[in-house]
Design a protein around this motif. Structure first.
Motif, mmCIF file in Angstrom:
data_model
loop_
_atom_site.group_PDB
_atom_site.id
_atom_site.type_symbol
_atom_site.label_atom_id
_atom_site.label_comp_id
_atom_site.label_asym_id
_atom_site.label_seq_id
_atom_site.Cartn_x
_atom_site.Cartn_y
_atom_site.Cartn_z
ATOM 1 N N GLN A 4 37.035 34.319 48.058
ATOM 2 C CA GLN A 4 37.950 35.249 47.455
ATOM 3 C C GLN A 4 37.090 36.118 46.856
ATOM 4 O O GLN A 4 38.233 37.514 47.041
ATOM 5 C CB GLN A 4 39.122 34.523 46.697
ATOM 6 C CG GLN A 4 39.332 33.520 47.921
ATOM 7 C CD GLN A 4 39.534 31.950 47.606
ATOM 8 O OE1 GLN A 4 38.060 32.315 47.185
ATOM 9 N NE2 GLN A 4 40.080 31.254 47.737
ATOM 10 N N ALA A 5 36.228 35.650 45.929
ATOM 11 C CA ALA A 5 35.365 36.434 44.872
ATOM 12 C C ALA A 5 34.805 37.522 45.728
ATOM 13 O O ALA A 5 34.795 38.876 45.762
ATOM 14 C CB ALA A 5 34.514 36.266 43.942
ATOM 15 N N TYR A 7 35.392 39.049 48.760
ATOM 16 C CA TYR A 7 36.230 39.246 49.760
ATOM 17 C C TYR A 7 36.803 40.653 48.856
ATOM 18 O O TYR A 7 36.815 41.616 48.987
ATOM 19 C CB TYR A 7 37.627 38.438 49.933
ATOM 20 C CG TYR A 7 38.694 39.258 51.189
ATOM 21 C CD1 TYR A 7 38.649 39.388 52.261
ATOM 22 C CD2 TYR A 7 39.880 39.894 50.064
ATOM 23 C CE1 TYR A 7 39.060 40.340 52.922
ATOM 24 C CE2 TYR A 7 40.170 40.208 51.281
ATOM 25 C CZ TYR A 7 40.160 40.678 52.394
ATOM 26 O OH TYR A 7 41.636 41.234 53.014
ATOM 27 N N THR A 8 37.044 40.139 47.470
ATOM 28 C CA THR A 8 37.964 41.315 46.734
ATOM 29 C C THR A 8 36.868 42.573 45.924
ATOM 30 O O THR A 8 36.693 43.371 46.537
ATOM 31 C CB THR A 8 37.682 40.848 45.347
ATOM 32 O OG1 THR A 8 39.620 39.777 45.841
ATOM 33 C CG2 THR A 8 38.590 41.223 44.561
ATOM 34 N N LEU A 37 44.673 42.160 50.295
ATOM 35 C CA LEU A 37 44.338 41.293 49.579
ATOM 36 C C LEU A 37 45.674 40.328 49.486
ATOM 37 O O LEU A 37 45.614 39.109 49.142
ATOM 38 C CB LEU A 37 44.634 42.238 47.825
ATOM 39 C CG LEU A 37 43.115 43.067 47.622
ATOM 40 C CD1 LEU A 37 43.776 43.394 46.192
ATOM 41 C CD2 LEU A 37 42.061 42.147 47.430
ATOM 42 N N VAL A 42 44.562 35.884 48.447
ATOM 43 C CA VAL A 42 43.522 36.225 47.234
ATOM 44 C C VAL A 42 45.143 36.402 46.098
ATOM 45 O O VAL A 42 44.507 35.590 45.044
ATOM 46 C CB VAL A 42 43.312 37.384 47.028
ATOM 47 C CG1 VAL A 42 42.566 37.778 46.360
ATOM 48 C CG2 VAL A 42 42.200 37.228 48.624
ATOM 49 N N ALA A 466 43.639 40.672 41.250
ATOM 50 C CA ALA A 466 42.746 39.999 42.139
ATOM 51 C C ALA A 466 41.071 39.618 41.850
ATOM 52 O O ALA A 466 40.512 39.378 41.913
ATOM 53 C CB ALA A 466 42.424 40.239 43.502
ATOM 54 N N GLN A 469 42.009 37.229 39.432
ATOM 55 C CA GLN A 469 42.835 36.181 40.014
ATOM 56 C C GLN A 469 41.262 35.677 40.916
ATOM 57 O O GLN A 469 41.398 34.277 41.303
ATOM 58 C CB GLN A 469 43.754 35.927 41.100
ATOM 59 C CG GLN A 469 43.825 35.591 41.745
ATOM 60 C CD GLN A 469 45.158 34.454 40.713
ATOM 61 O OE1 GLN A 469 45.502 34.510 39.514
ATOM 62 N NE2 GLN A 469 45.066 32.592 40.877
ATOM 63 N N SER A 470 40.365 35.873 41.802
ATOM 64 C CA SER A 470 39.343 35.677 42.630
ATOM 65 C C SER A 470 38.215 34.885 41.693
ATOM 66 O O SER A 470 37.036 34.231 42.789
ATOM 67 C CB SER A 470 39.563 36.626 43.463
ATOM 68 O OG SER A 470 38.185 38.174 42.444
#
Length: 597
Positions: A4-5, A7-8, A37, A42, A466, A469-470
């Motif tokens: 997720q990180a 991707y963000t 996102l 995410v 995001a 959160q990620s």
């Protein structure tokens, strides 16, 4: 680092690149990123839309209305007329006394009026004064812009960035900024940066030629031709006569029996004795003489700027305008605005070629010949960062309402300082009073609110969520601490501020603040340092958009009016930026102890 990180991070990089290169409009870019996102989970839909329920956009909209009311009453015109000299310049460079009289008061005003509307109000006045007194606007506009930017750091309402940061604190369940909380830092920066601008400004500024300089005679850009009887043009349409495809010359008006028709379309049918007004590159006017059936009128009294029919305007394409990337033909500029673009200036240079086929860029200055209501319609469209009259035509202001504005603003500030109302409540009430007392009309209140900025702002909250959160914020915080921990707490703080400064040069200041906010909080938590100090570092860093014309909306406004190039922003802004970072860090460390008690 979780997927997720990564991707963000990829989404954030794409957003920064697209915004910096202007491939897509800012609202499309930001809202597209939010959707990207949400799709893989995410962030949730609630987190994606959190910006639309945050108090910051509402507060910003209300304060835009207040700034519009100040503009409508001409309050700043009286201030600048008292500050600026009417005498010819003593040298070919700005005087330090002139800069001091201008920069210090405007910087103080910037603490209570947003940077963008304040620049839009004051910059045309200063540019017109400079031209009128034999000075170059380029001597003053860049220092003026920098003074306004640093003045906005003094209060919680001095710039939209400060309001956004306050809203982010509220969303994070922390205490929002109170009105003068940034003052120790902002005042310290102003006390050093302003003298630097006054002392070094005459050496640093460039002698640039603004788009409207040399434009003292509108006839140099216009020619009037008449359809002669028996010439073969009467009865044919404009398109059939080949008058829509002349290289560098454009048909903007047809006068018949004293009645003028603007925004002439290709299907307009010509009649004998029609008078056709062409504008554009007069070096190509020979094309008109080759058209059988047209002869020059030669009326010595002809002037397109006389009377209420037609006036010249300078319109600066906004950084988030939908016009960027499109041509005049594609947007149907003539029919859309009932006007014609005479010239396009970009980075101080006139753009050659057929203007209708030129793809516009953010910051381009359009020299427009249009009806007197062009400014109203252009303002309602929100596509332009600034619309001004280079010919010095006066704007009707409601000076009788000035006392209302002063009383409402005084009550607004008093309510916030005493705690009688929050910034949100006080600003909404003040904006409502401006409409109730007819300082601004309802349509003017709507036009003063930049909806594009608000949409981008609301979407940016989702991207910021995001980042937090990620896990990207936590990973970024770890990297910052590892890189700067040997320099101690101030070094870690400097790392956060410098990262914000770099980002804000290529994206909007609000986006920079929202992206860095979760990283700043995570860094403070990981290093066991004061959260408030890192919030102030974001506030200073995000507002220090000194080095590029795309970093902030005000930079685009003065780039167009002053004819500046990118190199001018770097040369003039680099020393003030270094001073801002050094003094800002020292003031934060003094006023907001880094180590928790």
């Amino acid at each position: 680092m979780p997927w997720q990180a990564w991707y963000t991070l990829a989404v954030v990089v794409v957003v920064i690149v697209v915004l910096a290169t202007e491939r897509l409009s800012a609202p499309v870019t930001v809202m597209g990123a939010v959707a990207a996102l949400v799709a893989p989970g995410v962030i949730t839909t609630t987190q994606a839309l959190a910006g639309f329920s945050n108090e910051a956009p509402v507060t910003i909209a209300a304060l835009y209305v207040l700034a519009g009311a100040v503009h409508a009453t001409g309050a700043l015109e009286g201030l600048t007329s008292r500050l600026l000299s009417t005498q010819p310049p003593a040298s070919q460079r700005p005087g330090r006394g002139e800069l001091a009289r201008l920069l210090a008061p405007v910087s103080g005003v910037s603490a209570f009026i947003y940077n963008t509307p304040l620049t839009a109000m004051s910059a045309p006045i200063v540019a017109a004064w400079a031209r009128r007194t034999g000075r170059r606007p380029s001597w003053y506009l860049l220092p003026l812009n920098l003074a306004i930017l640093v003045g906005g750091m003094i209060t919680a309402i001095g710039t939209t960035t400060n309001v956004v940061i306050s809203g982010l604190l509220t969303a994070a369940r922390s205490r929002p900024l109170f009105l003068f909380e940034p003052a120790p830092v902002g005042i310290a920066i102003c006390l050093v940066v302003l003298p630097v601008l006054i002392l070094l400004g005459p050496w640093l500024v460039s002698d640039r030629k603004a788009p409207s300089e040399g434009f003292t005679d509108p006839r140099a850009f216009t020619v009037e031709m008449e359809v002669v009887p028996g010439g073969g043009l009467a009865g044919r349409t404009v398109g059939e006569a080949g008058l829509r495809n002349l290289d560098g010359v454009f048909l903007v008006e047809i006068s018949r029996n004293g009645a003028a028709t603007g925004a002439v379309g290709p299907d307009h049918r010509l009649e004998e004795r029609d008078r056709l007004v062409f504008t554009g590159n007069v070096t190509r006017v020979v094309d008109l003489h080759r058209v059988a059936g047209l002869v020059p009128v030669g009326d010595p009294d002809f002037a397109v700027t006389s009377g209420p029919r037609r006036r010249f305007f300078e319109a600066v394409v906004g950084g988030q305008s939908e016009l960027a990337g499109r041509t005049l033909k594609e947007i149907g500029f003539r029919s859309r605005y009932d006007g014609a673009v005479v010239a396009i200036h970009r980075s101080g240079e006139s753009v050659p070629g057929k203007l209708g086929d030129v793809a516009l860029h953010a910051g381009d200055v359009l020299l427009v010949l249009a009806g007197g209501d062009f400014k109203q319609r252009a303002g309602e469209s929100r596509e332009f960062a600034l619309v001004a009259s280079p010919d010095g035509a006066p704007t009707i202001v409601r000076r009788g309402k000035g006392i209302v504005v002063e009383l409402v603003l005084a009550g607004f500030i008093l309510a916030i300082v005493t705690g009688l109302a929050t910034v949100l409540v006080a600003s909404v009430i003040a904006a409502g009073l401006m409409v109730v007392f007819r300082v601004v009309r309802p349509w003017e209140a709507r036009a003063s609110i930049d909806l594009t900025v608000l949409v981008v702002l609301c979407g940016s909250f989702g991207i910021g969520a995001a980042v937090g959160q990620s896990g990207l914020a936590r990973e970024s915080a770890t990297l910052l601490i590892d890189a700067f921990h040997q320099l101690g707490p101030v070094g870690i703080l400097a790392g956060v501020m410098l990262a914000t400064v770099i980002i804000t040069q290529v994206v909007t200041n609000n986006a920079a603040a929202i992206l860095m906010f979760p990283i700043a909080l995570a860094t403070a938590a990981e290093a066991h340092l004061s959260q408030r100090a890192f919030v102030m570092a974001i506030l200073v860093g995000a507002s220090a958009s000194f080095l590029t014309p795309i970093g902030y909306q005000t930079n685009m406004i003065i780039q167009g009016l002053g004819g500046y190039r990118w190199s001018d922003f770097v040369r003039v802004g680099l020393i003030p930026l270094a001073v801002t970072v050094v003094i800002g860090l020292a003031a934060i460390a003094w006023a907001f102890p880094l180590v928790k008690p």
